[in-house]
Motif scaffolding. Structure first.
Motif, short mmCIF file in Angstrom:
data_model
loop_
_atom_site.label_atom_id
_atom_site.label_comp_id
_atom_site.label_asym_id
_atom_site.label_seq_id
_atom_site.Cartn_x
_atom_site.Cartn_y
_atom_site.Cartn_z
N MET A 295 69.22 57.70 -102.51
CA MET A 295 68.29 57.52 -101.37
C MET A 295 68.05 55.87 -100.98
SD MET A 295 64.16 58.07 -101.82
CE MET A 295 64.26 59.80 -102.31
N SER A 296 68.19 55.79 -99.71
CA SER A 296 68.03 54.38 -99.17
C SER A 296 66.67 53.61 -99.42
CB SER A 296 68.45 54.13 -97.66
OG SER A 296 67.06 54.68 -96.94
N TYR A 297 66.59 52.40 -99.85
CA TYR A 297 65.46 51.67 -99.99
C TYR A 297 64.36 52.11 -98.96
CZ TYR A 297 62.38 47.45 -100.06
OH TYR A 297 61.45 46.59 -100.27
N GLU A 298 64.96 52.21 -97.75
CA GLU A 298 63.81 52.22 -96.62
C GLU A 298 63.19 53.77 -96.79
OE1 GLU A 298 65.89 51.15 -92.94
OE2 GLU A 298 64.41 52.43 -91.83
N ASP A 299 64.08 54.82 -97.09
CA ASP A 299 63.81 56.00 -96.97
C ASP A 299 62.71 56.21 -98.42
OD1 ASP A 299 64.75 57.01 -94.95
OD2 ASP A 299 66.60 57.81 -96.10
N ALA A 300 63.17 55.69 -99.50
CA ALA A 300 62.15 55.42 -100.67
C ALA A 300 60.71 55.17 -100.37
CB ALA A 300 62.75 54.64 -101.68
N LEU A 301 60.74 53.79 -99.51
CA LEU A 301 59.45 53.30 -99.13
C LEU A 301 58.78 54.25 -98.25
CD1 LEU A 301 59.82 49.44 -98.71
CD2 LEU A 301 59.04 50.70 -100.66
N ARG A 302 59.18 54.84 -97.36
CA ARG A 302 58.83 55.69 -96.14
C ARG A 302 58.23 57.12 -96.82
NH1 ARG A 302 59.44 57.16 -90.70
NH2 ARG A 302 60.60 55.31 -90.27
N ALA A 450 64.26 63.08 -114.11
CA ALA A 450 64.96 63.06 -112.68
C ALA A 450 65.38 61.86 -112.54
CB ALA A 450 63.85 63.61 -111.65
N ALA A 451 66.82 61.53 -112.43
CA ALA A 451 67.11 60.17 -112.09
C ALA A 451 67.43 59.79 -110.56
CB ALA A 451 68.47 59.88 -112.83
N LEU A 452 67.37 58.83 -110.12
CA LEU A 452 67.59 58.63 -108.73
C LEU A 452 68.37 57.18 -108.30
CD1 LEU A 452 66.82 59.22 -105.56
CD2 LEU A 452 64.75 57.81 -106.25
N TRP A 453 69.34 56.99 -107.55
CA TRP A 453 69.98 55.99 -107.24
C TRP A 453 68.97 55.48 -105.79
CZ3 TRP A 453 72.88 52.89 -109.69
CH2 TRP A 453 74.05 53.46 -110.74
N VAL A 454 68.57 54.26 -105.88
CA VAL A 454 68.03 53.60 -104.72
C VAL A 454 68.94 52.57 -104.20
CG1 VAL A 454 66.12 52.37 -103.59
CG2 VAL A 454 65.80 54.24 -105.46
N LEU A 455 69.42 52.78 -103.09
CA LEU A 455 70.55 52.04 -102.41
C LEU A 455 69.92 51.18 -101.40
CD1 LEU A 455 73.25 54.90 -102.11
CD2 LEU A 455 72.72 53.23 -103.99
N ASP A 456 70.93 50.21 -100.97
CA ASP A 456 70.79 49.20 -99.43
C ASP A 456 69.29 48.90 -99.62
OD1 ASP A 456 73.10 50.82 -99.04
OD2 ASP A 456 71.92 52.12 -97.73
N GLU A 482 78.52 44.72 -92.38
CA GLU A 482 78.01 45.02 -91.05
C GLU A 482 76.60 44.21 -90.64
OE1 GLU A 482 78.39 47.25 -93.46
OE2 GLU A 482 76.87 48.78 -93.19
N ASP A 483 75.75 43.59 -91.63
CA ASP A 483 74.73 42.83 -91.47
C ASP A 483 74.93 41.32 -91.78
OD1 ASP A 483 73.54 45.26 -91.34
OD2 ASP A 483 72.47 45.06 -93.09
N LEU A 484 76.32 41.04 -92.05
CA LEU A 484 76.59 39.44 -92.49
C LEU A 484 76.26 38.66 -91.32
CD1 LEU A 484 77.68 37.71 -94.75
CD2 LEU A 484 80.04 38.23 -93.84
N HIS A 485 76.34 38.88 -89.97
CA HIS A 485 76.24 38.17 -89.21
C HIS A 485 74.91 37.93 -88.68
CE1 HIS A 485 75.56 42.26 -87.32
NE2 HIS A 485 75.03 41.61 -86.29
N ARG A 495 70.95 43.83 -95.12
CA ARG A 495 70.93 44.53 -96.25
C ARG A 495 71.73 44.35 -97.06
NH1 ARG A 495 72.00 50.15 -93.68
NH2 ARG A 495 73.45 48.27 -92.61
N ALA A 496 71.85 44.62 -98.47
CA ALA A 496 72.53 44.06 -99.51
C ALA A 496 73.34 45.32 -100.21
CB ALA A 496 71.57 43.38 -100.58
N ASN A 497 74.61 45.03 -100.53
CA ASN A 497 75.18 46.01 -101.40
C ASN A 497 74.53 46.06 -103.00
OD1 ASN A 497 77.26 46.69 -99.72
ND2 ASN A 497 78.06 44.52 -99.99
N ALA A 498 73.34 46.33 -102.96
CA ALA A 498 72.44 46.29 -104.22
C ALA A 498 72.04 47.96 -104.51
CB ALA A 498 71.54 45.30 -104.17
N TYR A 499 71.98 48.21 -105.62
CA TYR A 499 71.54 49.36 -106.18
C TYR A 499 70.53 49.38 -107.47
CZ TYR A 499 75.83 48.20 -107.71
OH TYR A 499 76.95 47.45 -108.61
N ASP A 500 69.62 50.21 -107.44
CA ASP A 500 68.83 50.43 -108.52
C ASP A 500 69.06 51.84 -109.29
OD1 ASP A 500 67.73 47.95 -108.62
OD2 ASP A 500 65.75 48.47 -108.41
#
Ligand code: ASP
Length: 611
Positions: A295-302, A450-456, A482-485, A495-500
């Motif tokens: 799940m993306s970080y954004e979706d997790a929060l929403r 229940a495990a989950l990856w939170v991405l982005d 794609e966000d580096l600029h 956004r980062a290439n980071a995950y929990d």
């Protein structure tokens, strides 16, 4: 070799009840069965319990492996042994020799419950003071007392089992990573500060007056340097140190499964470590964990209002109004709270429509607690006869409430609980309420996983206090290409290439694909407010290393204590640490932190300011 090599499995933990014989015992207290009847054995251990019925006397003898009943009988046992036994007390250490006999009254709760040992010899190896609390599964000792006598507490089964579990977790972690060619490398403990967002513990240098080592918050920079060295796949089960303010269930020192890999994409890392977690579940708990959803970080929060949602249960958020989007079902009906809100969102509690006034008041009280911080709670009861009753009946018609119910996907019999306000805080409050409802409805079972990856994750977060951006993970995390600029122009959007990895609503691990070139690393430091000079001084070694052929690399670290606690069903990581500190960071047993002598202070060139 003989039957001593037969391994008896007492549990899934595969702790054998047999040990190599020594002079002091032939068997352990968990080992004897009907097949041993008539054998002469010698056991050694602690007196768990003494029962003296006059003519007959029983001793429950305990060691790590179990409990065995010893029996002495007047007219059968030599009177001197009975005399000796009468002088024993709880927790005395004894050595007992005797003949294994089938019990008349069997105890099917004990693996050794079919037999007892009729004593022919008894030695008291050491007496014991009366322990300050009972050494039973359910002890009568308060937590502080048990911490002070931790070595006694550790005699109790639940704690012993926790440490056995931890041992298995470590063993299986090594087995899995070894099989994938990871090598375990030790990194230093006396280092220079590694920024992971917490304070460093520091160690004064005697030989370099005025200079200090720092204890690692994690081996982050070292494991990256090992990648530059070409080690390719590293891991370490390693102590880390963070000098954080006391928060419930934090330990100043804790253990990580720390890992790093080269020539990998984020996908490779996720697959490798999802594999680790599934391997642990399978081998340690006998559970086949399904593939871990993402799940993306954004979706997790929403959807859950949290970057570590507990997805053992659904109860996702429904938005009735979100100022950023058009679909507003609430405004313009004179209900000021909703009209002025950035977000109106709620959860649907299935089958809770007939919550009583009192229950609803309790929920309102809960969200209004300062720790949660909501101003109030709106409820809509969707009665089983299809009608609605709500706390906002004055403002909304039944038809309007029906529209809400439709958006919630609510059924007759359900209860909608709605909060409103500023987006971020409303989501956080609703997340607390969701967890409470999950708890109340029994949806957060300890033995369900229940495990989950939170991405982005975002790369940066704004810090009000310091008025600058901080790295959300750490400064070595790479921005998404794609966000580096946007790094300098709109840092918050990068956004980062980071995950929990999240397990049952707890973050158990996190990592990232790293920056591996000097110029991006330099840009990152600049965005974080470091001057080139500061960055060079603190991280020059890393940036220099990046100029000698750094491979693309990334990794992750799991909180080993937390993982063990979740696996063992413990609420606190203290339960899976042999010698933990209390919530105030104090070791009650050795009594530390503690003052040091004036000589020591002098040697270390430290002057204490006395107030
Ligand atoms: N060093 C990081 C941490 O301790 C983990 C990582 O990025 O690998 O959270």
């Amino acid at each position: 070799m003989n039957d001593k090599l037969i391994v008896l499995l007492t549990s899934r933990l595969k702790i054998s009840t047999k040990v190599q014989n020594t002079m002091l015992r032939t068997h352990t207290c968990g080992e004897l069965r009907l097949s041993h009847v008539n054998q002469t054995v010698t056991l050694a251990g602690w007196v768990q319990r003494l029962r003296d019925k006059g003519g007959i006397m029983w001793i429950d003898l305990r060691d790590r492996y179990g409990i065995t009943q010893l029996v002495l009988e007047e007219g059968v046992t030599h009177p001197s042994l009975i005399e000796k036994a009468r002088n024993l007390g709880r927790e005395f250490v004894i050595q007992a020799t005797g003949t294994v006999k089938e019990r008349l009254a069997k105890n099917d709760k004990l693996p050794t419950g079919e037999v007892e040992v009729r004593l022919t010899g008894l030695e008291q190896l050491n007496p014991s003071k009366v322990p300050p609390f009972t050494i039973e599964d359910e002890s009568d000792g308060g937590e502080e007392l048990r911490m002070k006598y931790r070595y006694l507490d550790l005699r109790r089964n639940p704690l012993r089992q926790n440490l056995e579990l931890r041992h298995q977790m470590a063993r299986q972690t090594r087995a899995y990573l070894d099989s994938l060619h990871f090598i375990e490398v030790e990194t230093p403990v006396l280092i220079k500060s590694t920024p992971e967002g917490a304070r460093d513990f520091v160690v004064p240098s005697r030989l370099h007056p005025g200079e200090f080592y720092a204890l690692p918050q994690s081996p982050q920079t070292f494991k990256q340097l090992l990648m530059v060295s070409g080690f390719d796949r590293y891991y370490q089960i390693v102590k880390c140190f963070r000098d954080e303010d006391f928060r419930a269930d934090r330990q100043p020192e804790f253990t990580q499964i720390d890992c790093e890999m080269s020539f990998v994409t984020q996908e490779d890392i996720l697959n490798t470590f999802e594999g680790l977690i599934r391997h642990l579940f399978k081998t340690v708990k006998g559970i086949e964990l399904p593939p871990v959803p993402r799940m993306s970080y954004e979706d997790a929060l929403r959807q859950y209002g949290s970057d570590k949602p507990d997805i053992r249960f659904e109860m996702k958020f429904t938005e009735l109004k979100n100022l950023e989007e058009k679909s507003d079902l609430t405004s313009g009906k004179n209900f000021g709270v909703f009209d002025g809100a950035e977000l109106v969102a709620g959860i649907c509690a299935p089958g809770c429509a007939n919550y009583s006034r009192k229950q609803l008041d309790e929920l309102t009280e809960f969200v209004k607690r300062p720790q949660v911080g909501a101003k109030g709670l709106v409820y809509v009861q969707y009665k089983s006869d299809g009608t609605f009753k709500s706390s906002v009946d004055k403002f909304y018609t039944a038809d309007e409430l029906r529209q809400w119910a439709e958006r919630f996907g609510a059924q007759p019999g359900d209860l909608m609980l709605i909060l409103a306000g500023e987006k971020q805080s409303t989501r956080k409050q609703l997340s607390e309420l969701r967890l409470l409802m999950g708890e109340q409805l029994g949806l957060r079972k300890k033995d369900a996983f229940a495990a989950l990856w939170v991405l982005d994750f975002p790369l940066l977060e704004w810090n009000e206090e310091t008025q600058r951006y901080h790295a959300m993970h750490h400064p070595f995390t790479s921005p998404k290409a794609e966000d580096l600029h946007l790094l300098e122009t709109n840092p918050a959007k990068v956004r980062a290439n980071a995950y929990d990895m999240v397990l049952n609503g707890t973050e158990i691990g996190g990592g990232s694909v790293r920056i591996h070139d000097r110029s991006t690393q330099q840009r990152m430091f600049n965005v974080l407010g470091f001057t080139n000079e500061e960055a060079r001084k603190q991280f020059g070694f890393l940036m220099e290393a990046f100029e000698y052929g750094a491979p693309p690399h990334g990794g992750i670290a799991f909180g080993f204590d937390r993982l063990c606690a979740l696996f063992g069903g413990s609420d606190s990581i203290r339960d899976v640490i042999a010698f933990p500190k209390n919530n105030a960071g104090r070791d009650m047993m050795i009594d530390t932190p503690s003052p040091i002598s004036d000589e020591q202070l002098q040697e270390l060139h430290i002057r204490i300011a006395h107030h």
